[in-house]
Design a protein around this motif. Sequence first.
Motif, PDB file in Angstrom:
ATOM      1  N   PHE B 214      14.598  36.069 -28.363  1.00  0.00           N
ATOM      2  CA  PHE B 214      15.292  36.117 -27.076  1.00  0.00           C
ATOM      3  C   PHE B 214      16.026  34.815 -26.794  1.00  0.00           C
ATOM      4  O   PHE B 214      17.119  34.818 -26.233  1.00  0.00           O
ATOM      5  CB  PHE B 214      14.285  36.418 -25.953  1.00  0.00           C
ATOM      6  CG  PHE B 214      14.962  36.789 -24.668  1.00  0.00           C
ATOM      7  CD1 PHE B 214      15.553  38.035 -24.522  1.00  0.00           C
ATOM      8  CD2 PHE B 214      15.034  35.878 -23.612  1.00  0.00           C
ATOM      9  CE1 PHE B 214      16.211  38.382 -23.346  1.00  0.00           C
ATOM     10  CE2 PHE B 214      15.686  36.223 -22.430  1.00  0.00           C
ATOM     11  CZ  PHE B 214      16.275  37.474 -22.297  1.00  0.00           C
ATOM     12  N   GLU B 215      15.447  33.697 -27.228  1.00  0.00           N
ATOM     13  CA  GLU B 215      15.966  32.403 -26.785  1.00  0.00           C
ATOM     14  C   GLU B 215      16.985  31.787 -27.727  1.00  0.00           C
ATOM     15  O   GLU B 215      17.757  30.924 -27.326  1.00  0.00           O
ATOM     16  CB  GLU B 215      14.804  31.425 -26.577  1.00  0.00           C
ATOM     17  CG  GLU B 215      13.977  31.803 -25.353  1.00  0.00           C
ATOM     18  CD  GLU B 215      12.794  30.892 -25.152  1.00  0.00           C
ATOM     19  OE1 GLU B 215      12.556  30.030 -26.036  1.00  0.00           O
ATOM     20  OE2 GLU B 215      12.117  31.041 -24.129  1.00  0.00           O
ATOM     21  N   THR B 216      16.975  32.172 -28.998  1.00  0.00           N
ATOM     22  CA  THR B 216      17.935  31.555 -29.908  1.00  0.00           C
ATOM     23  C   THR B 216      19.311  32.178 -29.680  1.00  0.00           C
ATOM     24  O   THR B 216      19.441  33.228 -29.056  1.00  0.00           O
ATOM     25  CB  THR B 216      17.504  31.727 -31.378  1.00  0.00           C
ATOM     26  OG1 THR B 216      17.232  33.103 -31.607  1.00  0.00           O
ATOM     27  CG2 THR B 216      16.266  30.898 -31.674  1.00  0.00           C
ATOM     28  N   HIS B 241      19.804  45.946 -32.952  1.00  0.00           N
ATOM     29  CA  HIS B 241      20.634  46.285 -31.795  1.00  0.00           C
ATOM     30  C   HIS B 241      20.042  45.752 -30.495  1.00  0.00           C
ATOM     31  O   HIS B 241      20.765  45.309 -29.607  1.00  0.00           O
ATOM     32  CB  HIS B 241      20.871  47.797 -31.744  1.00  0.00           C
ATOM     33  CG  HIS B 241      21.863  48.239 -32.794  1.00  0.00           C
ATOM     34  ND1 HIS B 241      23.204  48.302 -32.560  1.00  0.00           N
ATOM     35  CD2 HIS B 241      21.689  48.558 -34.109  1.00  0.00           C
ATOM     36  CE1 HIS B 241      23.836  48.675 -33.675  1.00  0.00           C
ATOM     37  NE2 HIS B 241      22.929  48.844 -34.633  1.00  0.00           N
ATOM     38  N   ARG B 242      18.711  45.772 -30.412  1.00  0.00           N
ATOM     39  CA  ARG B 242      18.078  45.231 -29.203  1.00  0.00           C
ATOM     40  C   ARG B 242      18.413  43.745 -29.041  1.00  0.00           C
ATOM     41  O   ARG B 242      18.693  43.280 -27.946  1.00  0.00           O
ATOM     42  CB  ARG B 242      16.557  45.419 -29.302  1.00  0.00           C
ATOM     43  CG  ARG B 242      15.745  44.840 -28.156  1.00  0.00           C
ATOM     44  CD  ARG B 242      15.660  45.787 -26.965  1.00  0.00           C
ATOM     45  NE  ARG B 242      15.069  47.073 -27.291  1.00  0.00           N
ATOM     46  CZ  ARG B 242      13.753  47.342 -27.293  1.00  0.00           C
ATOM     47  NH1 ARG B 242      12.906  46.399 -26.959  1.00  0.00           N
ATOM     48  NH2 ARG B 242      13.315  48.545 -27.599  1.00  0.00           N
ATOM     49  N   ALA B 243      18.375  43.025 -30.162  1.00  0.00           N
ATOM     50  CA  ALA B 243      18.552  41.569 -30.092  1.00  0.00           C
ATOM     51  C   ALA B 243      19.990  41.142 -30.374  1.00  0.00           C
ATOM     52  O   ALA B 243      20.278  39.956 -30.404  1.00  0.00           O
ATOM     53  CB  ALA B 243      17.599  40.895 -31.088  1.00  0.00           C
ATOM     54  N   ARG B 344       7.977  44.852 -26.639  1.00  0.00           N
ATOM     55  CA  ARG B 344       7.996  43.738 -25.686  1.00  0.00           C
ATOM     56  C   ARG B 344       9.352  43.079 -25.520  1.00  0.00           C
ATOM     57  O   ARG B 344       9.584  42.424 -24.504  1.00  0.00           O
ATOM     58  CB  ARG B 344       7.061  42.613 -26.175  1.00  0.00           C
ATOM     59  CG  ARG B 344       5.684  43.070 -26.425  1.00  0.00           C
ATOM     60  CD  ARG B 344       4.864  42.012 -27.110  1.00  0.00           C
ATOM     61  NE  ARG B 344       3.709  42.712 -27.681  1.00  0.00           N
ATOM     62  CZ  ARG B 344       2.531  42.185 -27.834  1.00  0.00           C
ATOM     63  NH1 ARG B 344       2.327  40.949 -27.512  1.00  0.00           N
ATOM     64  NH2 ARG B 344       1.546  42.895 -28.335  1.00  0.00           N
ATOM     65  N   LEU B 345      10.196  43.171 -26.514  1.00  0.00           N
ATOM     66  CA  LEU B 345      11.408  42.363 -26.507  1.00  0.00           C
ATOM     67  C   LEU B 345      12.459  42.947 -25.564  1.00  0.00           C
ATOM     68  O   LEU B 345      12.896  44.082 -25.739  1.00  0.00           O
ATOM     69  CB  LEU B 345      11.981  42.287 -27.927  1.00  0.00           C
ATOM     70  CG  LEU B 345      13.231  41.428 -28.096  1.00  0.00           C
ATOM     71  CD1 LEU B 345      12.897  39.956 -27.923  1.00  0.00           C
ATOM     72  CD2 LEU B 345      13.869  41.681 -29.459  1.00  0.00           C
TER      73      LEU B 345
END
Lengths: 112, 584
Positions: B214-216, B241-243, B344-345
């Motif tokens: 999530f943070e990168t 696709h989520r990320a 969770r993501l």
Amino acid sequence: MSDKLPGSDSGGPPPPAGRAVLQLRVRNHPGTMSHITGLFARRAFNLEAIACAPVGDGTSSTVLLLLDGEPRPDQVERQLAKLYDVLEVRHRPDLAPRFLERLAGILGGAEP
Amino acid sequence: MPPPDQGNGVGSTATTMKITGADLLRTLLERQGITTVAGIPGGAILPFYDALHGSAVRHVLSRHEQGAGFIAQGMARVTGRAAVCLATSGPGATNLITALADARLDSVPLVAITGQVSQSLIGTDAFQEVDTYGLTLPVTKHNFLVRHPAELLEIVPLAFRLAESGRPGPVAIDVPKDVQCAAVEVDRWPEPGGAAPAAPCPDESIDALCQLLFETERPVLYLGGGVIASGASELARALAHRASAPVVSTLMALGALPPEDPLHLGMLGMHAAKGTNLLLEEVDLLVAIGARFDDRATGLVREFCPRATIVHIDADPAEIGKIKPAFLGLVGDAAGILRRVLDRLPARSRPAWTARAAALRSAYPLHHPPRAAEPLHPVNLCRFLGEILPPDTVVTTDVGQHQMWVAQAYPVRRPRTLLTSGGLGTMGFGLPAAIGAALALVEAGAAAPGGPRVVCVSGDGSLLMNIQELATLAELGLPVAVLVFNNGQLGLVRQQQQLFYRERYSASRFSAAPDFAALARAFGLRGARIDPEHRPLAALAEALASPGPCVIDIPIHGRANVLPMVPPGAANRQMIAEPASAHA
């Protein structure tokens, strides 16, 4: 099974190359030593000494391995732990000098 | 899949029966659900072959034990389940070894059963005696020498469990002839062995991965064959696709994501599209999933993904940090781990990063002449195959230039539809693997009656290495089409000599070549040769549309090279991208 799996953390720097004694508990059958020693040749690990003896009721044996100048001791440990016949891998930092001296003494004394 | 009922359920207290080791071995295979085995009989395994006679287990007679090993691999690679190959002692066992080593490097579940001389003769240099245990030790996940028939009750289920659990691999069981002949009392049957569930990795590791994803700013997923082995292809695609994370694949992971997926940048490494390797220079988070940082993928390791934090997900704890230190390692089944991550993501869009990936993808297409100008250029050929073959066609390859052209240009759209020797790079893999794949598909009722559903793309060098299996193919009449990309050379060797050895062509060009179409006919198969001057692609489509097994010889240009290429030992950004010879 889980007791032989090293932790999943591989962060941080690898341990320094040097002398280290590993103690293995292994299934006691004729192929086990081939599996262990074959690994060292195949993966070019630096193995300095090895000793093996049956323990308890003889269904398992204890193997002591002396690594010398091995730059990837954690990799050695993981590859050993992967072997089906290896039941447990642990470090014996307490054992290095005594183990070496005794082994060398016994072998030296056996010379004609 | 359910074991045949032998009238002796697990833990049943049925009457004790006395059977030979050979009958016991066959029954244990039946109970594993094994319906087809491949092998060749010989003296030391005759008792077992006698036990197979009249059994429901179908025996496929290969013409060389290596062929049997790769037939079993074809079955295993298509189904994901351990397949069985058989050989006698001595040369039978040594001939199997290449197929075992190949299965080891590509993590393919196999159980190899070899006959051995009787125990009283072991160590006497008896006829056809060789130390099969010692020879198979370094090329298997585990191996056994059976000393008493009763041991089979433990060893056979264990062999299947080891072959299929965690990171799959080959297991060898060496059975001396006296063990096959000896009688043993059996009063209870063991549970069949199969994949044991992996221990779940800790929640903190899943959370840490989610946080990184999530943070990168510039994450990439690096997929290996483990994604396909664990059935995690769809999950990997969902995660990408989520990320909003672009995806690169190893040769072994092709098919996990379809090439049409906008986030998929195809294969990385030595023969990647240049844009794919350049993207990896910019990555700040590399999530390796079931991949092992092979040198063909990474190039010079210290220069690989130089700016990236590395997360490594693998079934094999020894892979974590083996080549490249990982900031975070997650040991376990990729599918299970990805499912937990997806639970969770939160979604995050990264428009600048995905646009950068798309721009790099379109900036560096493969160089090749237009189809109209050169229809049989290998890239055009592979693209044409992608157009005419149904998307569920299983394609096997041999090893060399044709293999890399398939990897670059053939659209592998589904998992387990590209079978190729990735780690060991074994020439001779393609034909027997195609036979095995076809056996599995026919058994599953998935092979079309109308035409070939398994296509073996081979080269004129590779095909000759297991050409004898054309006899096996003719005997079985399976829906396999063999396409020979024929350039009269060991093409990838010649290419390297051209590029890196000052065009000194040492032993890489054939001065005599067989007529492959005539050779096919001699084996009782349909054979065709494509005339490059006369509607070659239409002729190829026609040849493929006819039913039954066939060999189609396709002449290709002798100077065509696989490009781009990273010189061996160089960093991945140092690609030779342009055609080096006058020929485009």
